[in-house]
Design a protein around this motif. Structure first.
Motif: not given
Length: 402
Positions: A42, A194, A196
């Motif tokens: 992240s 993708r 998160a």
């Protein structure tokens, strides 16, 4: 290459080079201060998004090639800092404090002016010292991995002769092809496209502020923002430093709760977007940094694929492509460094100290090189004034004579 395609390619290339050369260090730094793998991923994504937002805002607002990057020396600092009391949430709190300090630096006029008022020969010498180790990487790659390096360098050399603007993009394509051919079994199909964003509630611990926030601010200013402003100055751009610091500080604050440690002015990648290789017309080079911003966002969204691809390659091959791309920048910066004969020795001092790569007190060689060059400049100017006064005493006003 078309008027628009050339800066776009330069910007995308600089995004790939900047990401590939140090994203593993960012991940290692975040994990060292307590981030879980998900929090570290992240943080990497947050840094990429921050680069994209800050880079797009500044490029569109000022129409200058203001390249943004994450703090590489800051990531190295995190690796050395290790776990802190309070865990990763305390580290996130320290990231927020560092971002606030950056905003304050942008709001203090004399501080921004002091950073921007760097003589152009010293700026060129510092840039040359920063990038010369990268420019030697193709030679090292020829020795270490000739089977991979020869096709890359040969592609670059041929295109340099027949289509110069495509030389570096062609070398990058050759490098990717070499990686795929030599590592066909390391499948990329399972990579996460993708990653998160993971929120971490910040806590504020005095120990974390002292151990992380203040040193992170100092090394980012000394190792990224000062060289970044100097790089742009070496290409004739007077960077709006105060707005840049405020913008990057605010963007860093927004990314901190998601693990982003700090974004700032780029130094090395700035040379890829601010020079003539990005566009022959200086007023059009801002398009390259806009492409860099977009490319960085895409790399962040596809971090799994990019990570897997880069990890298949020997690190020296990735750096070799960067070195080929930076050869024109090296020539330009050396030219700026030696253009003024009166500043030749201070420029040489700056270059030598910067190229040494030494780090003192956790601050990189670029800062110390600039400091040494300024000291040499002041010393020589003081000596010149003293000598002139001794040789021409009659020119000294009567009220200043002993």
């Amino acid at each position: 290459m078309g008027d628009l395609a050339r800066p776009v390619v330069a910007g995308l290339l600089s995004a790939v080079v900047g990401y590939a050369s140090s994203f593993t260090l960012v991940l290692a730094g975040l994990q060292a201060v307590g981030a879980s793998p998900a929090q570290a991923a992240s943080g990497l994504l947050a840094a990429c998004l921050g680069i994209g937002v800050a880079g797009a805002v500044l490029s569109l607002r000022y129409r200058m090639p203001i390249a943004i990057a994450w703090s590489t020396p800051g990531a190295a600092l995190l690796v050395g800092a290790g776990p802190v009391a309070g865990g990763f949430s305390a580290a996130v709190g320290a990231f927020l404090v560092c971002a606030a300090l950056t905003v304050v630096a942008g709001l203090v006029p004399w501080l921004a002016r002091a950073i921007a008022a760097i003589p152009r020969p010293l700026a060129g010498a510092m840039l040359a010292g920063i990038i010369v180790p990268l420019c030697t990487a193709p030679v090292q790659a020829l020795v270490d991995i000739p089977a991979l390096a020869v096709p890359v360098i040969a592609t670059w050399a041929v295109l340099l002769r027949v289509a110069r603007s495509w030389a570096v993009p062609g070398a990058l394509v050759a490098a990717v092809a070499a990686i795929v051919v030599t590592g066909p079994d390391a499948g990329l199909g399972g990579a996460e496209l993708r990653p998160a964003l993971a929120w971490t509630a910040p806590t504020f611990d005095l120990g974390a502020v002292v151990a992380i926030a203040v040193p992170l601010f100092l090394v980012t200013m000394a190792g990224q923002n000062v060289p970044g402003a100097a790089v742009l100055a070496s290409y004739g751009y007077q960077v709006p430093l105060r707005p840049a610091l405020v913008t990057t500080g605010l963007v860093s604050a927004a990314g901190a709760p998601f693990g982003g440690h700090q974004v700032n002015l780029a130094a090395i990648t700035a040379a890829l977007t601010a020079g003539a290789e990005a566009h022959p017309e200086p007023r059009r080079r801002w398009i390259a940094t806009l492409a860099l911003a977009g490319g960085q966002v895409l790399l962040g969204l596809g971090a799994g694929v990019a990570t897997a691809l880069v990890l298949l390659s020997p690190p020296v091959l990735v750096i070799a492509v960067a070195g080929l791309a930076l050869l024109p920048a090296l020539g330009s910066s050396l030219g700026n460094a030696v253009a003024d004969q009166e500043m030749l020795l201070p420029a040489v001092v700056t270059f030598v100290v910067t190229a040494s790569g030494v780090a003192v007190l956790g601050i990189g060689a670029a800062f110390w090189g600039l400091l040494a060059g300024l000291a040499a400049l002041l010393l020589l100017r003081r000596r010149r004034v003293t000598t002139d006064a001794a040789l021409h005493p009659d020119e000294v006003p009567a009220n200043q004579q002993g």
